[in-house]
Design an enzyme around this catalytic site. Structure first.
Site, short mmCIF file in Angstrom:
data_model
loop_
_atom_site.label_atom_id
_atom_site.label_comp_id
_atom_site.label_asym_id
_atom_site.label_seq_id
_atom_site.Cartn_x
_atom_site.Cartn_y
_atom_site.Cartn_z
N GLU A 14 10.46 -4.67 61.70
CA GLU A 14 11.12 -4.57 63.02
C GLU A 14 10.75 -5.78 63.89
O GLU A 14 11.60 -6.36 64.56
CB GLU A 14 10.68 -3.26 63.70
CG GLU A 14 11.15 -3.08 65.13
CD GLU A 14 10.01 -2.67 66.05
OE1 GLU A 14 9.75 -3.40 67.02
OE2 GLU A 14 9.36 -1.63 65.79
N GLU A 57 -1.76 -4.49 67.52
CA GLU A 57 -1.03 -3.46 68.26
C GLU A 57 -1.45 -2.06 67.78
O GLU A 57 -1.69 -1.16 68.58
CB GLU A 57 0.48 -3.66 68.04
CG GLU A 57 1.33 -2.68 68.81
CD GLU A 57 2.79 -2.68 68.36
OE1 GLU A 57 3.24 -3.68 67.77
OE2 GLU A 57 3.47 -1.67 68.60
ZN LIG Z 1 5.22 -3.26 67.48
#
Ligand SMILES: [Zn+2]
Length: 1032
Positions: A124, A222
């Site tokens: 993504e 993240e």
């Molecule tokens: Zn991310």
């Protein structure tokens, strides 16, 4: 605001969830047969309300390679839904035709993870790192400055990946659509981008072969940040262990220890397989021409592709267990939470029905509301009121994120000895509910809330509609049936009428006789962090051991290459951009008028509200003593939940929810936008109701404001404890906001008050205050706040309603005013004090940092404000993003100037602390270095970035509220906007010299992050002495 926070678990929450339901149970066998016949996934065809026969599109017709399969008018949302399917590839295309200029477009893929390497999450990110037509690194972020999009996002859910954006400008909409489509269907997926976005081994000092090797990467960091929240650790275990035979056992976003097993080659293969058009679902909403979109998608991306059977991405139902299960997990200690012996959590999850059963999901959602929300809910009475915990944990509710939906309820902040008590109480509550059933008025209040939520319009209807249906769609469910909320409510009402035990039977089926039940318990472990760190070190050692001399050289060279590519100048000219003429016109808003009604300043706004009247009452509480003011946030939380003289808190809750949307109270600290020399503190009460319920709504306001009752100290004690227990939740998620509150608090007393009312200082204060004061003492203080605040003389009001209903609304409003007392006027405003420069390191037990720096510039209506705002965008996009995010590995960063005149820098989930503050400090040097290169395009992009925020969509109920709260009129908005558009390069140069050359007089720096010895005592943090926060 961080515009792209990607969630690794996309769960439409709260009210939105109420609409997220499905129906049309399909027979799996017949599905296979149909599949053979059509070579595409079938779609359930339901009896429907056919659209007007004169409608522009027709079922059965083919438009640019797409066959229109189904058209249906939906009066709940005032829309026409058109389901199309691409003939060649089988790509589903769902178009919602609605008279709304905030158009939405999204491309979704079904992506059940096969392991926990986070491949779809890294994909993504990587898809948005440049494509064949747009070979620019991170066109996504670059477009943020070339567009006026109202939303641009991408998210990886438990079994799907979604790329979504919205815009009100058609040129802009077409531009971003081209980029999104090219990004997903023809991404470059370069190796260096994989290293940057996913994970890599890299020397701590890039240029020194002998320095230690570390694991770096944006997704890697993240996810470390994500799992620094215990609630996410809990959810991971809950979902993974409840559905262990399916993709859900894996962490879709990536589990940090697993992410380094991902290879670039695997990622490319996953893209080829899962981002095939046959596995895609495209959504389009709004008023722009559909044919242009269909023609473009077909011509550029679909017509040359073949159909591919997507059996590999389908997710079956989970086999049902015959025995309940239990897992126990450790978690991180929370140094801002309750005492360590109370930091345990327990939760129970029960597998419910198939996601594609629309009506059943809808009914189970209503049942969940009945069981969990508010003081009348069975689990609230059974689990919360015995008051041995800090209330429900964050994993409580009905979840639609998997093919099998599930219900979960849990408690946080309890002692491990009380786990057994939880289990007992859970069982007792279920049995008691089956015996006693539900009160009709309680059911009515939940159904009313649903009906109201359909009428109430948010600013982003299109996105909400998609979020509410995307998991259903992903499993091939009937999304059109899911929009028929009134019909579903009607069916439910019928079932309840026909069978008095309707809900009890569901409780028996799903809660009592359901062996697919998982209990998760979680206990803090003092060594948790140490263990994670050790595991990471071992992982690095293992990775390094597998490397030969050539590999090691490649690691070193890749680090250098990556740095060079990050610093290289890119040709962004290939990206489309709006022109000045596309954005020249300011938005038109309905006019607001001001009247004095019974001496109360009242703002009226006539706007199409879909039969709802919105009420905002702002009480000036600037004159409260500092001690009282500090308790206003608690007061806001308590007052709506404590009952009144006439009604117990249980009755009051039912009454409120069967006649209005409920009450919301917030504290507002507002600096003067003209001179920036003073500020006010306000208590804002917000509610709304269907027009027919407006008399009731005002009667409830009267009752609440005049007759709130704090006598029930048990109830009060529980509300206070639950409030305190929830304070530290979500800090890691919104750490940049807490950090900015923290740095701003070092600059002015108004900002300090904000931090004391909502920042980390508030948490510290409340914990101490509650320990040192009895419930009775707190009660007296709270009572004092209400009796001083709620008076006509301290109040201003804003009412938004339809033109036709306004006179009636005003009549009832006048009656309401008659009952309110007139008290002594509070002082209107306070003079703003500015502080000496200082810094602060706030230690929190998390593995990443959030850094911020603030200085006082100029208030909102000063002529330099729009110029500084444009400059902040320029600094964010051209300086902070490349350095703090791309080179130094923070997940997010930016600069901005607020209404309050404070110019702020921030970083989000940042591996560095002082290094980032140094970057903030060097802004002037950077500005000097690019001074000669400042050009019109850079300037224009920064302006567009500002326009996105200035023109942010406003829901009908919120129109005029800026004026009401901040005092910025429509004329001032237009003037501000045109000043933004007219900023010149010379204007920028002037403000750079004026505000950045010299170190400002009033400046604050703040680090929220883990303990670091070199920061103790703040010697390294900055040259100033630590400013110790005092509570007045
Ligand atoms: Zn991310």
């Amino acid at each position: 605001m961080l515009r792209r926070i990607r969630c690794s678990n996309a769960a439409p929450q709260a009210l939105g969830r109420a609409l997220d339901n499905s129906s049309g149970r399909r027979n799996i066998k017949s599905l296979t047969v149909e599949h053979e016949l059509h070579k595409v996934e079938p779609k359930a065809k339901m009896p429907q309300v056919i659209a007007d026969p004169g409608y522009k599109y027709k079922e059965g017709m083919v438009y640019h390679g797409f066959q229109c399969e189904r058209i249906e008018h939906n009066s709940d949302f005032g829309l026409v839904s058109c389901s199309l399917r691409h003939i060649g590839t089988g790509t589903e295309f769902w178009y919602i035709d609605r008279n709304d200029t905030n158009n939405v477009f999204s491309i979704n893929f079904r992506t059940p993870p096969v392991d926990s390497t986070g491949v779809f999450h890294v994909l993504e990110h990587l898809a948005l790192c440049g494509s064949k037509t747009f070979p620019v690194r991170d066109p996504f972020f670059k477009m943020l400055n070339r567009s006026v999009a109202t939303n641009m996002n991408a998210l990886t859910g438990a079994d799907l990946t979604v790329y979504i954006f919205s815009s009100r400008n058609e040129v802009d909409f077409r531009n971003i659509q081209r980029i999104y489509l090219d990004s997903v269907f023809r991404p470059n997926l370069l190796y260096l981008d994989f290293l940057q976005e996913g994970w890599r081994l890299e020397h701590k000092d890039l240029h020194n072969r002998n320095s230690e090797l570390m694991i770096k990467g944006i997704v890697y960091n993240e996810m470390k940040g994500t799992f620094s929240e215990n609630s996410r650790v809990f959810r991971k275990s809950l979902m993974g262990n409840l559905l262990p035979k399916l993709a859900y056992r894996n962490v879709a976003g990536g589990d940090p220890p697993e992410i380094p097993n991902l290879t670039h080659a695997a990622l490319i293969e996953f893209h080829r397989k899962y981002y095939h058009p046959s596995n895609a679902r495209i959504f389009c909403y709004g008023s722009f021409d559909l044919m242009q979109t269909l023609s473009f998608v077909n011509r550029e991306y679909l017509m040359h592709n073949d159909f591919k059977d997507t059996y590999y991405s389908r997710i079956p139902l989970h086999p049902r267990w015959s025995q309940p299960r239990h897992v126990h997990i450790p978690c991180r200690m929370n140094n801002m939470g309750a005492s360590i012996d109370r930091q345990n959590q327990i939760g129970v999850a029960l597998l419910m029905c198939d996601r594609i059963d629309v009506q059943e999901c809808f009914e189970l959602n209503v049942l969940t509301e009945l069981l969990i929300r508010g003081p009348n809910a069975a689990f609230f009475k059974g689990l919360i009121e015995p008051n041995f915990s800090g209330g429900f944990n964050k994993n409580t509710g009905y979840y639609f994120t998997s093919r099998d939906t599930y219900f979960a309820v849990g408690l946080q902040d309890l002692r491990a000895e009380d786990f057994a008590k939880f289990n007992e109480l859970f069982q007792q509550t279920v049995q008691k509910t089956i015996q006693e059933g539900f009160e009709p008025q309680h059911i009515e209040s939940v159904l009313h809330k649903l009906e109201l939520s359909v009428k109430h319009q948010s600013a982003d209807v299109g996105s909400v509609l998609l979020y509410n249906s995307m998991t259903l769609w992903n499993h091939g469910g009937d999304v059109v049936a899911n929009l028929r909320v009134s019909e579903m409510i009607g069916k439910l009402r019928n079932s309840l009428k026909e069978n008095k035990n309707y809900f009890q039977e569901k409780v028996a089926k799903y809660f009592l006789n359901n062996p697919h039940k998982l209990t998760v318990t979680m206990t803090p472990d003092e060594l948790y962090d140490e263990n994670l760190k050790r595991a990471e070190r071992q992982l690095i050692v293992k990775k390094v051991k597998d490397l030969n001399a050539d590999d090691l050289e490649a690691v070193f060279q890749n680090g250098i290459k990556l740095e060079a590519s990050q610093k290289a100048k890119e040709n962004t000219d290939v990206l489309p951009c709006l022109s000045l003429k596309d954005v020249q016109q300011p938005l038109k808003f309905p006019q607001v008028t001001d009247q004095l009604i019974q001496d109360v300043p009242t703002q009226l706004c006539k706007v199409p509200t879909n039969e709802i009247t919105y009420l905002n009452c702002l009480f000036n509480i600037t004159g409260l003593s500092p001690e009282d003011a500090m308790l206003v946030p608690l007061f806001c939380n308590v007052i709506k939940n404590i009952g009144t003289i006439k009604h117990s808190f249980r009755e009051f809750d039912k009454l409120v929810l069967s006649r209005s949307a409920g009450f919301d109270f917030k504290v507002k600290v507002v600096e003067d936008v003209k001179d920036g020399k003073s500020y006010r503190t306000g208590l804002l009460m917000t509610t709304y109701a269907l027009d027919k319920n407006v008399p009731n709504m005002f009667a409830l306001c009267d009752e609440l404001l005049l007759n709130f009752r704090l006598e029930d100290t048990d109830r009060l004690k529980m509300l206070i404890e639950s409030y305190v227990s929830k304070l530290s939740l979500g800090i890691a998620f919104s750490g940049h906001l807490y950090a900015m509150l923290g740095s701003a608090a070092l600059v002015s007393d108004a900002a300090k008050l904000k931090s004391l009312l909502s920042g980390v200082d508030h948490i510290d204060f409340m914990k101490k205050y509650v320990q040192q004061n009895s419930t009775e003492q707190i009660r007296d203080r709270l009572r004092n706040i209400g009796s001083k605040a709620f008076s006509k003389s301290n109040m201003r009001v804003a009412i938004n309603s339809s033109e036709a209903f306004q006179p009636t609304a005003l009549e009832h409003y006048e009656n309401f005013l008659k009952n309110l007392p007139t008290l002594e006027n509070m002082s209107v405003k306070r003079e703003l004090q500015l502080f000496e420069p200082s810094c602060r390191h706030y230690v929190m037990n998390i593995p990443v940092n959030y850094c911020a720096k603030s200085f006082f510039a100029v208030p909102y209506l000063h002529e330099d404000h729009p110029v500084l705002r444009v400059l902040a965008k320029l600094v964010s996009a051209r300086y902070l993003m490349p350095v703090v995010r791309e080179q130094n590995g923070a997940y997010g960063t930016g600069a901005r100037i607020g209404y309050d005149g404070l110019f702020n820098f921030y970083s989000y989930r940042d591996p560095h602390s002082t290094k980032t503050l140094d970057v903030f400090d060097k802004t002037y040097e950077w500005l000097l270095a690019i001074n000669e290169k400042l050009n019109q395009q850079m300037l224009f992009e920064a302006k567009l970035g500002v326009l996105q925020l200035v023109d942010w969509p406003t829901a009908p109920g919120e129109i005029g509220l800026d004026y009401f709260i901040l005092g910025v009129s429509y004329e001032e908005y237009c003037k501000y906007r045109s000043r933004v558009l007219s900023v010149t390069v010379d204007d920028l140069r002037t403000v750079i010299e004026k505000y950045f050359k010299e170190e400002p007089n009033h400046i604050g720096k703040f680090i929220l992050g883990p303990r670091r010895e070199e920061l103790d005592g703040n010697q390294r943090l900055c040259k100033y002495i630590l400013n110790v926060t005092k509570y007045f």
